[in-house]
Design a protein around this motif. Structure first.
Motif, PDB file in Angstrom:
ATOM      1  N   PRO A 193       0.799  -1.228   0.000  1.00  0.00           N
ATOM      2  CA  PRO A 193       0.000   0.000   0.000  1.00  0.00           C
ATOM      3  C   PRO A 193       0.835   1.283   0.000  1.00  0.00           C
ATOM      4  CG  PRO A 193       0.246  -0.744   2.236  1.00  0.00           C
ATOM      5  CD  PRO A 193       1.007  -1.735   1.383  1.00  0.00           C
ATOM      6  N   PHE A 194       2.137   1.207  -0.261  1.00  0.00           N
ATOM      7  CA  PHE A 194       3.028   2.347  -0.068  1.00  0.00           C
ATOM      8  C   PHE A 194       3.143   3.209  -1.321  1.00  0.00           C
ATOM      9  CE2 PHE A 194       4.563  -0.713   3.080  1.00  0.00           C
ATOM     10  CZ  PHE A 194       4.641   0.083   4.211  1.00  0.00           C
ATOM     11  N   CYS A 195       3.250   4.518  -1.083  1.00  0.00           N
ATOM     12  CA  CYS A 195       3.659   5.468  -2.120  1.00  0.00           C
ATOM     13  C   CYS A 195       5.059   6.007  -1.850  1.00  0.00           C
ATOM     14  CB  CYS A 195       2.666   6.635  -2.195  1.00  0.00           C
ATOM     15  SG  CYS A 195       1.057   6.199  -2.897  1.00  0.00           S
ATOM     16  N   THR A 196       5.375   6.202  -0.596  1.00  0.00           N
ATOM     17  CA  THR A 196       6.723   6.605  -0.178  1.00  0.00           C
ATOM     18  C   THR A 196       7.048   5.858   1.113  1.00  0.00           C
ATOM     19  OG1 THR A 196       5.862   8.524   1.053  1.00  0.00           O
ATOM     20  CG2 THR A 196       6.607   8.895  -1.221  1.00  0.00           C
ATOM     21  N   PRO A 197       8.334   5.526   1.277  1.00  0.00           N
ATOM     22  CA  PRO A 197       9.474   5.780   0.392  1.00  0.00           C
ATOM     23  C   PRO A 197       9.549   4.755  -0.729  1.00  0.00           C
ATOM     24  CG  PRO A 197      10.214   4.599   2.321  1.00  0.00           C
ATOM     25  CD  PRO A 197       8.744   4.846   2.532  1.00  0.00           C
ATOM     26  N   ARG A 198      10.290   5.121  -1.774  1.00  0.00           N
ATOM     27  CA  ARG A 198      10.551   4.168  -2.841  1.00  0.00           C
ATOM     28  C   ARG A 198      11.562   3.124  -2.374  1.00  0.00           C
ATOM     29  NH1 ARG A 198       9.311   5.977  -8.116  1.00  0.00           N
ATOM     30  NH2 ARG A 198       7.434   7.275  -7.988  1.00  0.00           N
ATOM     31  N   GLU A 199      11.565   1.994  -3.053  1.00  0.00           N
ATOM     32  CA  GLU A 199      12.504   0.930  -2.694  1.00  0.00           C
ATOM     33  C   GLU A 199      13.938   1.383  -2.935  1.00  0.00           C
ATOM     34  OE1 GLU A 199      12.209  -3.809  -2.961  1.00  0.00           O
ATOM     35  OE2 GLU A 199      12.384  -2.832  -4.905  1.00  0.00           O
ATOM     36  N   ASN A 200      14.833   0.977  -2.036  1.00  0.00           N
ATOM     37  CA  ASN A 200      16.264   1.305  -2.076  1.00  0.00           C
ATOM     38  C   ASN A 200      16.551   2.791  -1.858  1.00  0.00           C
ATOM     39  OD1 ASN A 200      17.073  -1.383  -2.596  1.00  0.00           O
ATOM     40  ND2 ASN A 200      16.661  -1.121  -4.769  1.00  0.00           N
ATOM     41  N   SER A 201      15.614   3.507  -1.252  1.00  0.00           N
ATOM     42  CA  SER A 201      15.874   4.895  -0.891  1.00  0.00           C
ATOM     43  C   SER A 201      16.867   4.953   0.263  1.00  0.00           C
ATOM     44  CB  SER A 201      14.578   5.610  -0.501  1.00  0.00           C
ATOM     45  OG  SER A 201      13.682   5.683  -1.582  1.00  0.00           O
TER      46      SER A 201
ATOM     47  N   GLN B 207      23.476   0.869  15.063  1.00  0.00           N
ATOM     48  CA  GLN B 207      24.235  -0.088  15.867  1.00  0.00           C
ATOM     49  C   GLN B 207      25.734  -0.045  15.535  1.00  0.00           C
ATOM     50  OE1 GLN B 207      22.219  -3.853  15.181  1.00  0.00           O
ATOM     51  NE2 GLN B 207      20.767  -3.455  16.822  1.00  0.00           N
ATOM     52  N   ASN B 208      26.279   1.176  15.575  1.00  0.00           N
ATOM     53  CA  ASN B 208      27.716   1.407  15.375  1.00  0.00           C
ATOM     54  C   ASN B 208      28.196   1.013  13.978  1.00  0.00           C
ATOM     55  OD1 ASN B 208      27.997   2.334  18.057  1.00  0.00           O
ATOM     56  ND2 ASN B 208      28.212   0.220  18.786  1.00  0.00           N
ATOM     57  N   THR B 209      27.329   1.041  12.991  1.00  0.00           N
ATOM     58  CA  THR B 209      27.714   0.812  11.608  1.00  0.00           C
ATOM     59  C   THR B 209      27.371   2.040  10.787  1.00  0.00           C
ATOM     60  OG1 THR B 209      25.578  -0.204  11.050  1.00  0.00           O
ATOM     61  CG2 THR B 209      27.334  -1.676  11.819  1.00  0.00           C
ATOM     62  N   TYR B 210      27.909   2.083   9.577  1.00  0.00           N
ATOM     63  CA  TYR B 210      27.629   3.226   8.703  1.00  0.00           C
ATOM     64  C   TYR B 210      26.294   3.082   7.991  1.00  0.00           C
ATOM     65  CZ  TYR B 210      27.896   6.372   4.697  1.00  0.00           C
ATOM     66  OH  TYR B 210      27.618   7.323   3.759  1.00  0.00           O
ATOM     67  N   GLU B 211      25.897   1.848   7.720  1.00  0.00           N
ATOM     68  CA  GLU B 211      24.694   1.615   6.919  1.00  0.00           C
ATOM     69  C   GLU B 211      23.999   0.341   7.381  1.00  0.00           C
ATOM     70  OE1 GLU B 211      24.539   1.886   2.356  1.00  0.00           O
ATOM     71  OE2 GLU B 211      24.683  -0.266   2.741  1.00  0.00           O
ATOM     72  N   ARG B 212      22.665   0.356   7.359  1.00  0.00           N
ATOM     73  CA  ARG B 212      21.876  -0.827   7.654  1.00  0.00           C
ATOM     74  C   ARG B 212      20.748  -0.950   6.638  1.00  0.00           C
ATOM     75  NH1 ARG B 212      22.430  -3.618  12.522  1.00  0.00           N
ATOM     76  NH2 ARG B 212      21.153  -5.121  11.359  1.00  0.00           N
ATOM     77  N   ARG B 213      20.460  -2.190   6.283  1.00  0.00           N
ATOM     78  CA  ARG B 213      19.346  -2.496   5.386  1.00  0.00           C
ATOM     79  C   ARG B 213      18.111  -2.770   6.239  1.00  0.00           C
ATOM     80  NH1 ARG B 213      17.831  -1.965   0.014  1.00  0.00           N
ATOM     81  NH2 ARG B 213      17.293  -3.941  -0.973  1.00  0.00           N
ATOM     82  N   ILE B 214      16.996  -2.090   5.941  1.00  0.00           N
ATOM     83  CA  ILE B 214      15.789  -2.254   6.743  1.00  0.00           C
ATOM     84  C   ILE B 214      14.593  -2.464   5.827  1.00  0.00           C
ATOM     85  CG2 ILE B 214      16.727  -0.786   8.570  1.00  0.00           C
ATOM     86  CD1 ILE B 214      14.707   1.360   7.646  1.00  0.00           C
ATOM     87  N   ILE B 215      13.474  -2.835   6.440  1.00  0.00           N
ATOM     88  CA  ILE B 215      12.216  -2.987   5.725  1.00  0.00           C
ATOM     89  C   ILE B 215      11.142  -2.229   6.505  1.00  0.00           C
ATOM     90  CG2 ILE B 215      11.637  -5.155   6.870  1.00  0.00           C
ATOM     91  CD1 ILE B 215      10.345  -6.038   4.231  1.00  0.00           C
ATOM     92  N   VAL B 216      10.311  -1.487   5.779  1.00  0.00           N
ATOM     93  CA  VAL B 216       9.218  -0.709   6.359  1.00  0.00           C
ATOM     94  C   VAL B 216       7.917  -1.441   6.085  1.00  0.00           C
ATOM     95  CG1 VAL B 216       8.070   1.525   6.431  1.00  0.00           C
ATOM     96  CG2 VAL B 216      10.506   1.409   5.925  1.00  0.00           C
ATOM     97  N   SER B 217       7.097  -1.585   7.103  1.00  0.00           N
ATOM     98  CA  SER B 217       5.828  -2.295   6.953  1.00  0.00           C
ATOM     99  C   SER B 217       4.758  -1.616   7.796  1.00  0.00           C
ATOM    100  CB  SER B 217       5.972  -3.767   7.361  1.00  0.00           C
ATOM    101  OG  SER B 217       6.442  -3.870   8.687  1.00  0.00           O
ATOM    102  N   VAL B 218       3.498  -1.834   7.406  1.00  0.00           N
ATOM    103  CA  VAL B 218       2.347  -1.279   8.121  1.00  0.00           C
ATOM    104  C   VAL B 218       1.440  -2.428   8.542  1.00  0.00           C
ATOM    105  CG1 VAL B 218       0.325   0.208   7.970  1.00  0.00           C
ATOM    106  CG2 VAL B 218       2.440   0.898   6.864  1.00  0.00           C
TER     107      VAL B 218
ATOM    108  N   LEU C 141      11.887  -2.226   1.047  1.00  0.00           N
ATOM    109  CA  LEU C 141      13.283  -2.273   1.467  1.00  0.00           C
ATOM    110  C   LEU C 141      13.972  -0.946   1.184  1.00  0.00           C
ATOM    111  CD1 LEU C 141      14.090  -5.803   0.041  1.00  0.00           C
ATOM    112  CD2 LEU C 141      14.173  -5.211   2.452  1.00  0.00           C
ATOM    113  N   LEU C 142      14.794  -0.502   2.123  1.00  0.00           N
ATOM    114  CA  LEU C 142      15.573   0.714   1.935  1.00  0.00           C
ATOM    115  C   LEU C 142      16.777   0.684   2.858  1.00  0.00           C
ATOM    116  CD1 LEU C 142      14.017   3.651   3.884  1.00  0.00           C
ATOM    117  CD2 LEU C 142      12.816   1.506   3.740  1.00  0.00           C
ATOM    118  N   TYR C 143      17.549   1.773   2.861  1.00  0.00           N
ATOM    119  CA  TYR C 143      18.773   1.863   3.658  1.00  0.00           C
ATOM    120  C   TYR C 143      18.661   3.030   4.630  1.00  0.00           C
ATOM    121  CZ  TYR C 143      20.813  -1.048  -0.052  1.00  0.00           C
ATOM    122  OH  TYR C 143      21.079  -2.058  -0.949  1.00  0.00           O
ATOM    123  N   ILE C 144      19.239   2.853   5.813  1.00  0.00           N
ATOM    124  CA  ILE C 144      19.482   3.976   6.716  1.00  0.00           C
ATOM    125  C   ILE C 144      20.989   4.144   6.803  1.00  0.00           C
ATOM    126  CG2 ILE C 144      17.346   3.799   8.014  1.00  0.00           C
ATOM    127  CD1 ILE C 144      18.800   2.245  10.153  1.00  0.00           C
ATOM    128  N   ARG C 145      21.452   5.397   6.696  1.00  0.00           N
ATOM    129  CA  ARG C 145      22.875   5.687   6.621  1.00  0.00           C
ATOM    130  C   ARG C 145      23.248   6.753   7.643  1.00  0.00           C
ATOM    131  NH1 ARG C 145      24.641   3.504   1.682  1.00  0.00           N
ATOM    132  NH2 ARG C 145      22.998   3.202   0.133  1.00  0.00           N
TER     133      ARG C 145
END
Length: 392
Positions: free
Chosen positions: A173-181, A258-269, A287-291
């Motif tokens: 059901p998502f419009c934002t964020p886009r995948e791999n943002s 968690q003391n890293t530069y980048e993590r891969r996460i998934i957003v869900s409702v 799926l997207l990234y937090i940096r």
């Protein structure tokens, strides 16, 4: 050591120094003030007779529940969202008598379809018999008492995007964020979804409450070919919020990395009518990234292809960081090796053998098949000319 060896080594060291000099360190984003602040409240009347005090709130530069203008303004700015969920203000303008960039029209996406049956007594149409009835589909507008206070563009199915390795899966059901943002620490992003997606098929009612989950995703290199992902755990869960809003602002925290530069996460409702044990964040997640901060380089085509395929592994970073070090060590060892053996190198035997292999004995022309039919003349048979007196 020969001049060519020295020139080659000096050229390499100069190029490497220039590359290192051109690199830039990653800068952490500066601390920002909170994205929410109070503004002046105002009073309105709802449902005909109820008075309500409304307190506007500013989130990521967007004012929610702002007091509307006394008269409607077709050129009133509205807020759209970029692919990563950051807001951007759109200002309508009039060109050639037409309004451009105006606030979007949501058609019937948020209306309720009903069948209205008209009797002859209600219509008294000239072409109806007294015993006839007329059925007509009608769309009932939603209650916009609180929806109208939201200035951000709403999510509708026509704004879905395609996700997955082959880009063949709708993002519902998502419009934002886009995948791999990319979501960066310290910034606020808006998660938006189509509220009517969470409709119960049996009762035709839409879930009134939902909550948003952020979960870690660990992708192993051995599983990349099968695109399998392991949900390590949910690290953020919002409170139950009204589904009618269809959005949630999320500010990225540094401790989520968690003391890293980048993590891969998934957003869900998760809708209220689905219990925790039956909810799967991978079913309709994005799926997207937090940096930690901004990138200092543009991703290559290979990196973009890996992101589109959903591939992410810490080993890629370790390999990328180790390649320059290995190259430098190799050339330093090569330099000392050439320097130590500079007096003992003699390639004359090798070059002499190579030249001898290229030499061939042709033999006599008269014995060659190609020239056997040719008639050779002696030198004396060639024409001669006598010198004239002037030449003497």
């Amino acid at each position: 050591m020969r001049f060519q060896d020295n020139a080659f080594i000096l050229f390499f060291l100069a190029s490497f120094c220039q590359y290192v000099h051109g690199a830039r360190a990653v800068h952490r984003p500066k601390e920002k003030m909170t994205t929410s602040e109070e503004v002046k409240p105002w009073v309105r009347t709802i449902y005909g007779s109820l008075n309500e005090i409304v307190t506007p709130t500013v989130i990521a530069g967007v004012t929610f529940s702002a007091k509307p203008d006394p008269t409607p303004n077709p050129l009133q700015p509205w807020v759209s969202l970029k692919k990563d969920g950051t807001p951007q203000t759109i200002k309508p303008e009039i060109k050639k008598g037409r309004t451009q960039k105006q606030k979007p029209d949501y058609s019937t996406y948020f209306k309720t379809a009903t069948m209205h049956t008209f009797s002859y007594e209600e219509l008294k149409a000239v072409n109806m018999d007294p015993n006839d009835v007329h059925e007509e589909e009608e769309f009932v507008d939603e209650d916009d008492t609180y929806v109208s206070l939201n200035p951000i563009i709403r999510c509708t199915p026509d704004r879905y995007f395609s996700k997955g390795p082959a880009k063949d899966i709708p993002s519902e059901p998502f419009c934002t964020p886009r995948e791999n943002s990319d979501w960066k620490v310290g910034k606020t992003y808006f998660v938006t979804w189509y509220t009517r997606f969470f409709e119960d098929e049996n009762s035709d009612t839409v879930a009134d409450k939902v909550r948003v989950h952020l979960s870690y995703v660990k992708e192993k290199s051995v599983e990349m070919g099968n695109h399998k992902r392991d949900i390590s755990g949910t690290f953020f869960t919002s409170e139950w919020i009204d589904n009618v809003d269809g959005l949630l602002p999320i500010e990225i925290k540094e401790d989520w990395l968690q003391n890293t530069y980048e993590r891969r996460i998934i957003v869900s409702v998760q809708p209220y009518n689905i219990p925790d044990e039956d909810f799967d964040p991978r079913l309709n997640g994005v799926l997207l990234y937090i940096r930690m901060g901004s990138k200092v380089y543009k991703p290559t085509k290979e990196q973009l292809a890996l992101q589109d395929a959903g591939i992410s592994d810490d080993k890629w970073y370790y390999i990328a960081l180790s390649i320059p070090t290995v190259v430098v060590i190799f050339f330093v060892l090569m330099y000392f090796f050439l320097y130590a053996n500079g007096k003992n190198r003699d390639f004359t035997d090798v070059t002499r053998k190579a030249l001898n292999k290229k030499r061939r004995v042709l033999g006599k022309f008269s014995e060659m098949k190609k020239f056997k039919t040719m008639r050779n003349h002696k030198y004396t048979e060639l024409p001669s000319y006598k010198k004239t007196g002037k030449q003497n």
